[in-house]
Write an enzyme that holds these catalytic residues in place. Sequence first.
Site, PDB file in Angstrom:
ATOM      1  N   TRP A  10       1.045  -1.118   0.015  1.00  0.00           N
ATOM      2  CA  TRP A  10      -0.016   0.045   0.071  1.00  0.00           C
ATOM      3  C   TRP A  10       0.817   1.314   0.119  1.00  0.00           C
ATOM      4  O   TRP A  10       0.349   2.326   0.198  1.00  0.00           O
ATOM      5  CB  TRP A  10      -0.890   0.000   1.270  1.00  0.00           C
ATOM      6  N   HIS A  95      12.835  -2.592  -0.579  1.00  0.00           N
ATOM      7  CA  HIS A  95      12.017  -2.059  -1.708  1.00  0.00           C
ATOM      8  C   HIS A  95      12.887  -0.970  -2.649  1.00  0.00           C
ATOM      9  O   HIS A  95      13.640  -0.382  -1.821  1.00  0.00           O
ATOM     10  CB  HIS A  95      10.622  -1.372  -1.322  1.00  0.00           C
ATOM     11  N   GLU A  97      12.129   1.727  -3.544  1.00  0.00           N
ATOM     12  CA  GLU A  97      12.004   3.065  -3.247  1.00  0.00           C
ATOM     13  C   GLU A  97      12.787   3.477  -1.853  1.00  0.00           C
ATOM     14  O   GLU A  97      13.100   4.737  -1.602  1.00  0.00           O
ATOM     15  CB  GLU A  97      10.424   3.320  -2.887  1.00  0.00           C
ATOM     16  N   GLU A 167      11.504  -6.749  -8.820  1.00  0.00           N
ATOM     17  CA  GLU A 167      10.595  -5.301  -9.373  1.00  0.00           C
ATOM     18  C   GLU A 167      11.616  -4.459  -9.930  1.00  0.00           C
ATOM     19  O   GLU A 167      12.269  -3.774  -9.569  1.00  0.00           O
ATOM     20  CB  GLU A 167      10.255  -4.627  -8.048  1.00  0.00           C
ATOM     21  N   GLY A 234       1.365  -2.750  -6.536  1.00  0.00           N
ATOM     22  CA  GLY A 234       1.574  -1.574  -5.759  1.00  0.00           C
ATOM     23  C   GLY A 234      -0.020  -0.632  -5.976  1.00  0.00           C
ATOM     24  O   GLY A 234      -0.838  -1.061  -5.295  1.00  0.00           O
ATOM     25  N   GLY A 235       0.084   0.203  -6.935  1.00  0.00           N
ATOM     26  CA  GLY A 235      -1.148   1.037  -7.217  1.00  0.00           C
ATOM     27  C   GLY A 235      -2.340   0.260  -7.268  1.00  0.00           C
ATOM     28  O   GLY A 235      -3.390   0.358  -6.761  1.00  0.00           O
TER      29      GLY A 235
END
Length: 251
Positions: A10, A95, A97, A167, A234-235
Amino acid sequence: MRKPVIAGNWKLFKTKDEALALITELASKVKGVTQVEIIVAPVFTVLPTVKTALSGTDIALSAQDVFWEEEGAFTGEVSPRMLLDAGCSHTIIGHSERRQYFSETDETVNKKMKASLKGGLIPIMCIGETLDEREGGKTFEVLERQIRGGLADLPAEVVKPVIVAYEPVWAIGTGKVATEGQAQEAHAFIRGVLADIFGRGTADATRILYGGSVKPDNAKGLMACADIDGALVGGASLKGDTFASIVRYNE
Ligand code: 13P
């Protein structure tokens, strides 16, 4: 033989009320699904709330990150023990990010992997190349470095529960999904590296998820690839109906 895993990351979305609404809708839409392991990864603040809402379902709870110390003067951090206490069985680690914006390295990923496995949390270890790395022909080199670095000094029997998520950074949040060929090629390579380090048995038992613009309309094709065992979404995990459609990719 490898049970598929569909996990929803999320990211930095959903307050308590929003999380409750999402989980309630999702739980009703995936009711009866037993052939897929479902995991959701909300922000830290709503973990206990979501855990309560998940009771009576088979949906597992994951954190999005974890720190490697159990307790101490580490302002802002959360330990494996605290995540277990909040109801988590899993945590995402490394991750892209976090690598990109929060200085995560293969060394910190490795510390987090060790602490999580020691504490009884199942890590979902993320790896993946950037666009520059892919275009520079460095994809395999980067993946191998991330796998060997993240899993350094861990014996095969300890690594068994680990879930790996491939990813490609260029596919995250861009709508630019890897082709089935690109994804399968990377997954087969990752499994080969795992076999080299831990042996064929462990490599064949490890679930390797694909992440990067997974949507209801591309999930089935990706999941049909021999070495793709699930998705880290994700989205499309932020809406109950789209995430449920991905979970039900095979129907
Ligand atoms: P998107 O599905 O939004 O591309 O995000 C993928 C991801 O980063 C999951 O961890």
